[in-house]
Design a protein around this motif. Sequence first.
Motif: not given
Length: 246
Positions: A55-56, A75
Amino acid sequence: MIIKNNLLIAAALFASSSAMASDFSIGAGALFNESPYKGYNENTIAVPLISYEGDNFYLRQTTGGWVLWKDSKNEISLTASWMPLYFDPDDNDDPQMKRLDERKASAFLGGAYYRHESWGSLKFAVSGDAMDESGGMMGEISYFHPIRLARLTLIPSAGVFYSDESYNDYYYGVSGSESRRSGLDEYTAGDSWTPYVGLVAKYQLTQSLFLNASAMYTVLPDDVKNSPMIDRDDSFALMTGLTWRF
């Protein structure tokens, strides 16, 4: 085991595949790479294939990224890349090239933006030499579009790399002292745009095991191919391997 050039191309070749990976995958493959430098023959070496999508954070072969913002279409991330492009005169077969200075690999820090649409994905990236080997900057604009056919996924891509004068002159320039030692003409390289086309193929053998193949063809720009260190107009890279997805 050395890839004399073009790690820039090889890294992009792998990254277009890794960007579509799920979660974590690891494997091994073989890379065939044509070096444009004089005195080097074609090289085939073993390479690790690693990707992680969180996710990160993501790891896409030689590039790691910290995601600042992400949704279904966008993104934005900060990136750290290891660019193992280097020139070692001791490994070269050409007597003149053996008298040149070494060019070292380096780490690059920068950022990347992806835009995903139904017709494909766009990537915009820029980074600078964090170790000040070349002191240069690089950029990339590329397009890729996954085509999924049952167990087979094809990802055609096309793009262009930008390399500034400092980067090109470090890896392709010939200084006055090098010219006097080697007999090669003195040369100062300017900035350049390097176009490429590529194709990634991923075939699912089992639920977790994948067969991978990637190919990329690059046309060398004038500021690279006019260097007395270079003896070709283009470059080709081909990778095959197996990965296990967790």
